[in-house]
Design a protein around this motif. Structure first.
Motif, PDB file in Angstrom:
ATOM      1  N   GLY A  85     -11.815 -10.408  12.392  1.00  0.00           N
ATOM      2  CA  GLY A  85     -11.652 -10.580  10.941  1.00  0.00           C
ATOM      3  C   GLY A  85     -12.991 -10.449  10.230  1.00  0.00           C
ATOM      4  O   GLY A  85     -13.082  -9.837   9.159  1.00  0.00           O
ATOM      5  N   SER A  86     -14.035 -11.002  10.854  1.00  0.00           N
ATOM      6  CA  SER A  86     -15.364 -10.915  10.214  1.00  0.00           C
ATOM      7  C   SER A  86     -15.863  -9.471  10.201  1.00  0.00           C
ATOM      8  O   SER A  86     -16.546  -9.051   9.273  1.00  0.00           O
ATOM      9  N   LEU A  87     -15.488  -8.685  11.235  1.00  0.00           N
ATOM     10  CA  LEU A  87     -15.887  -7.266  11.246  1.00  0.00           C
ATOM     11  C   LEU A  87     -15.175  -6.498  10.126  1.00  0.00           C
ATOM     12  O   LEU A  87     -15.780  -5.634   9.469  1.00  0.00           O
ATOM     13  N   TYR A  88     -13.889  -6.805   9.898  1.00  0.00           N
ATOM     14  CA  TYR A  88     -13.156  -6.139   8.806  1.00  0.00           C
ATOM     15  C   TYR A  88     -13.882  -6.403   7.476  1.00  0.00           C
ATOM     16  O   TYR A  88     -14.074  -5.497   6.668  1.00  0.00           O
ATOM     17  N   ALA A  96     -19.124   0.513   5.459  1.00  0.00           N
ATOM     18  CA  ALA A  96     -19.266   1.261   6.719  1.00  0.00           C
ATOM     19  C   ALA A  96     -18.083   2.203   6.923  1.00  0.00           C
ATOM     20  O   ALA A  96     -16.954   1.896   6.537  1.00  0.00           O
ATOM     21  N   ASP A  97     -18.383   3.360   7.543  1.00  0.00           N
ATOM     22  CA  ASP A  97     -17.347   4.382   7.748  1.00  0.00           C
ATOM     23  C   ASP A  97     -16.748   4.337   9.146  1.00  0.00           C
ATOM     24  O   ASP A  97     -15.587   4.708   9.340  1.00  0.00           O
ATOM     25  N   THR A  98     -17.600   3.997  10.139  1.00  0.00           N
ATOM     26  CA  THR A  98     -17.097   4.023  11.515  1.00  0.00           C
ATOM     27  C   THR A  98     -17.471   2.757  12.256  1.00  0.00           C
ATOM     28  O   THR A  98     -18.506   2.130  11.977  1.00  0.00           O
ATOM     29  N   ARG A  99     -16.617   2.359  13.170  1.00  0.00           N
ATOM     30  CA  ARG A  99     -16.881   1.244  14.089  1.00  0.00           C
ATOM     31  C   ARG A  99     -16.076   1.500  15.356  1.00  0.00           C
ATOM     32  O   ARG A  99     -14.953   1.977  15.286  1.00  0.00           O
ATOM     33  N   ARG A 100     -16.663   1.156  16.486  1.00  0.00           N
ATOM     34  CA  ARG A 100     -16.012   1.370  17.790  1.00  0.00           C
ATOM     35  C   ARG A 100     -15.538   2.824  17.923  1.00  0.00           C
ATOM     36  O   ARG A 100     -14.474   3.097  18.503  1.00  0.00           O
ATOM     37  N   GLY A 101     -16.296   3.739  17.299  1.00  0.00           N
ATOM     38  CA  GLY A 101     -15.999   5.169  17.456  1.00  0.00           C
ATOM     39  C   GLY A 101     -14.823   5.675  16.634  1.00  0.00           C
ATOM     40  O   GLY A 101     -14.403   6.822  16.795  1.00  0.00           O
ATOM     41  N   VAL A 102     -14.276   4.845  15.771  1.00  0.00           N
ATOM     42  CA  VAL A 102     -13.156   5.305  14.911  1.00  0.00           C
ATOM     43  C   VAL A 102     -13.471   4.964  13.444  1.00  0.00           C
ATOM     44  O   VAL A 102     -14.422   4.229  13.156  1.00  0.00           O
ATOM     45  N   ASP A 103     -12.652   5.478  12.543  1.00  0.00           N
ATOM     46  CA  ASP A 103     -12.811   5.114  11.128  1.00  0.00           C
ATOM     47  C   ASP A 103     -12.661   3.601  10.973  1.00  0.00           C
ATOM     48  O   ASP A 103     -11.815   2.990  11.639  1.00  0.00           O
ATOM     49  N   THR A 104     -13.444   3.005  10.070  1.00  0.00           N
ATOM     50  CA  THR A 104     -13.224   1.584   9.768  1.00  0.00           C
ATOM     51  C   THR A 104     -11.905   1.441   9.004  1.00  0.00           C
ATOM     52  O   THR A 104     -11.362   2.423   8.471  1.00  0.00           O
ATOM     53  N   VAL A 105     -11.426   0.216   8.926  1.00  0.00           N
ATOM     54  CA  VAL A 105     -10.173  -0.042   8.203  1.00  0.00           C
ATOM     55  C   VAL A 105     -10.361   0.286   6.718  1.00  0.00           C
ATOM     56  O   VAL A 105      -9.487   0.899   6.088  1.00  0.00           O
ATOM     57  N   ASN A 106     -11.535  -0.072   6.169  1.00  0.00           N
ATOM     58  CA  ASN A 106     -11.781   0.225   4.754  1.00  0.00           C
ATOM     59  C   ASN A 106     -11.832   1.734   4.505  1.00  0.00           C
ATOM     60  O   ASN A 106     -11.352   2.215   3.474  1.00  0.00           O
ATOM     61  N   ALA A 107     -12.402   2.491   5.470  1.00  0.00           N
ATOM     62  CA  ALA A 107     -12.472   3.949   5.291  1.00  0.00           C
ATOM     63  C   ALA A 107     -11.075   4.559   5.377  1.00  0.00           C
ATOM     64  O   ALA A 107     -10.749   5.494   4.654  1.00  0.00           O
ATOM     65  N   TRP A 109      -7.881   2.861   5.126  1.00  0.00           N
ATOM     66  CA  TRP A 109      -6.810   2.367   4.242  1.00  0.00           C
ATOM     67  C   TRP A 109      -7.314   1.846   2.886  1.00  0.00           C
ATOM     68  O   TRP A 109      -6.528   1.592   1.995  1.00  0.00           O
ATOM     69  N   GLY A 110      -8.641   1.588   2.795  1.00  0.00           N
ATOM     70  CA  GLY A 110      -9.194   1.066   1.536  1.00  0.00           C
ATOM     71  C   GLY A 110      -9.634  -0.389   1.655  1.00  0.00           C
ATOM     72  O   GLY A 110      -9.222  -1.112   2.570  1.00  0.00           O
ATOM     73  N   ASN A 111     -10.473  -0.805   0.699  1.00  0.00           N
ATOM     74  CA  ASN A 111     -11.068  -2.143   0.744  1.00  0.00           C
ATOM     75  C   ASN A 111     -10.039  -3.264   0.629  1.00  0.00           C
ATOM     76  O   ASN A 111     -10.152  -4.290   1.294  1.00  0.00           O
ATOM     77  N   LEU A 112      -9.059  -3.084  -0.248  1.00  0.00           N
ATOM     78  CA  LEU A 112      -8.092  -4.172  -0.464  1.00  0.00           C
ATOM     79  C   LEU A 112      -7.322  -4.468   0.815  1.00  0.00           C
ATOM     80  O   LEU A 112      -7.151  -5.632   1.209  1.00  0.00           O
ATOM     81  N   GLN A 113      -6.898  -3.391   1.486  1.00  0.00           N
ATOM     82  CA  GLN A 113      -6.158  -3.568   2.735  1.00  0.00           C
ATOM     83  C   GLN A 113      -7.056  -4.205   3.798  1.00  0.00           C
ATOM     84  O   GLN A 113      -6.607  -5.066   4.564  1.00  0.00           O
ATOM     85  N   ALA A 114      -8.334  -3.778   3.835  1.00  0.00           N
ATOM     86  CA  ALA A 114      -9.252  -4.307   4.861  1.00  0.00           C
ATOM     87  C   ALA A 114      -9.490  -5.803   4.653  1.00  0.00           C
ATOM     88  O   ALA A 114      -9.512  -6.584   5.615  1.00  0.00           O
ATOM     89  N   ILE A 115      -9.646  -6.209   3.401  1.00  0.00           N
ATOM     90  CA  ILE A 115      -9.878  -7.632   3.132  1.00  0.00           C
ATOM     91  C   ILE A 115      -8.638  -8.452   3.514  1.00  0.00           C
ATOM     92  O   ILE A 115      -8.732  -9.482   4.196  1.00  0.00           O
ATOM     93  N   LEU A 116      -7.475  -7.957   3.096  1.00  0.00           N
ATOM     94  CA  LEU A 116      -6.245  -8.708   3.388  1.00  0.00           C
ATOM     95  C   LEU A 116      -5.947  -8.756   4.884  1.00  0.00           C
ATOM     96  O   LEU A 116      -5.558  -9.810   5.413  1.00  0.00           O
ATOM     97  N   ALA A 117      -6.154  -7.629   5.566  1.00  0.00           N
ATOM     98  CA  ALA A 117      -5.908  -7.631   7.016  1.00  0.00           C
ATOM     99  C   ALA A 117      -6.911  -8.550   7.714  1.00  0.00           C
ATOM    100  O   ALA A 117      -6.565  -9.246   8.678  1.00  0.00           O
ATOM    101  N   GLY A 118      -8.159  -8.579   7.213  1.00  0.00           N
ATOM    102  CA  GLY A 118      -9.158  -9.511   7.771  1.00  0.00           C
ATOM    103  C   GLY A 118      -8.705 -10.950   7.588  1.00  0.00           C
ATOM    104  O   GLY A 118      -8.783 -11.774   8.506  1.00  0.00           O
TER     105      GLY A 118
END
Ligand code: GRG
Length: 331
Positions: A85-88, A96-107, A109-118
């Motif tokens: 959750g803290s990484l999200y 950030a665009d990438t983490r663990r070799g893939v797109d970040t959640v924010n990249a 789906w967007g910031n709102l989704q990343a915050i809520l999923a976190g």
């Protein structure tokens, strides 16, 4: 945050079946009736990660030679979900665009989704912790607070060439070490160890986490772009002055003055190369590594009362193995 640390001994020490149990508990923990949310919340779990916190919980539970129970695995998973959750949230803050070799959640789906999923990951972590009792629930809640305090301590001194070491220690204790301390403590509590062992495991986890983060910060300036999977010196570019950089600025030499002059603002590519070269060719790295060694010694001392078991042997070997990833530049 670099990713150049080689596979830690701790992970090698946990049995294949424990790691399989951790893996399936991680996936199960984020399933919801909403497929869209499940997909977003699973994204970085599917992408990988070392699962070090639940591994530490299971190894901590086994210091007396017993197996780790299902609840120990679940306790460790609650810590890994807080980490996730803290990484999200961190990736939103850093854009950030990438983490663990893939797109970040924010990249993706967007910031709102990343915050809520976190937030959702934190809620699942809290639910698991509550099912393990009020002590574990209270500890996990406190640890989420420490993560926020650590992040704030870092933000307060961004681009500050006078950043005190105290700020650095507060930050890395909160951001990184506290969750390792909690993972080890939860392993001990849920396994039913005596209070002395539980306290020693907490001390161990905190010290291990301090080594982990100092080594990570050293590698950010000493490792190659290829080893890091991103340009070296990323923390300096972001204005986050870590222990090797603070120590280099404090040397009182012309090189230290040059580094201080370069930092304090955004760095262009030439400035980044020059700053890295100064840090790599002075004593700041060796000095930071010596501090990491002090935490290795603390972790070792914390294990002194543990039984002679394979889990204790793994705990003893793990912090030093992190430090072995560091090569000290010849100055
Ligand atoms: C929402 C809980 C919460 C906190 C808000 C954003 C924030 C405050 C804190 C972020 C702290 C942060 C990003 C710390 C970095 C921690 C760390 C040690 C990351 C690397 O962990 P690894 O190597 O990574 O275990 P993998 O990918 O293997 O899981």
């Amino acid at each position: 945050m670099s990713n150049a640390q080689t596979s830690p001994l701790l992970a090698l020490a946990s049995s294949e079946s424990d790691r399989a149990r951790i893996e399936s508990a991680m996936h199960d923990a984020v399933v919801t009736s909403d497929e869209y949310l499940t997909e977003i919340a699973s994204h970085l779990i599917v992408a990988g990660g070392k699962r070090l916190r639940p591994v530490l919980s299971t190894v901590a539970a086994q210091v007396n030679g017993d197996d780790a129970s299902v609840d120990v695995v679940r306790g460790g998973v609650s810590c890994e979900l807080v980490h996730l959750g803290s990484l999200y949230h961190d990736d939103v803050m850093d854009e950030a665009d990438t983490r663990r070799g893939v797109d970040t959640v924010n990249a993706k789906w967007g910031n709102l989704q990343a915050i809520l999923a976190g937030d959702f990951l934190l809620s699942r972590a809290s639910e698991i912790a509550a099912s393990l009792g009020t002590e574990v629930a209270g500890l996990l809640a406190r640890t989420i607070g420490w993560l926020c305090e650590g992040q704030i301590a870092e933000l307060r001194h961004t681009y500050d060439v006078g950043r005190p070491e105290e700020s650095y220690y507060t930050s890395i204790h909160g951001k990184t070490a506290s969750l390792y301390g909690t993972a080890a403590r939860i392993g001990g509590i849920v396994a039913g160890h005596d209070q002395e062992t539980i306290d020693a495991l907490t001390e161990y986890g905190n010290a291990y986490g301090m080594v982990f983060q100092i080594v990570d910060d050293i590698l950010d300036v000493t490792a190659t772009d290829e080893q890091l999977g991103k340009p070296a010196g990323h923390d300096m570019v972001e204005g986050v002055y870590t222990l090797p950089v603070i120590r280099t600025m404090g040397l009182g030499t012309p090189a230290a003055a040059d580094l201080t002059e370069l930092l304090g603002n955004a760095l262009d590519a030439d400035g980044q190369r020059a700053a890295i070269s100064i840090v790599r060719s002075n004593e700041g790295v060796a000095s930071a590594a010596a501090t990491a060694q002090e935490y290795v010694d603390r972790a070792t001392a914390a294990c002194s009362g543990f039984a002679d078991t394979p889990a204790t042997a793994a705990l003893l070997a793990a912090p030093a193995s992190l430090l072995e990833n560091v090569s000290i530049p010849v100055t």
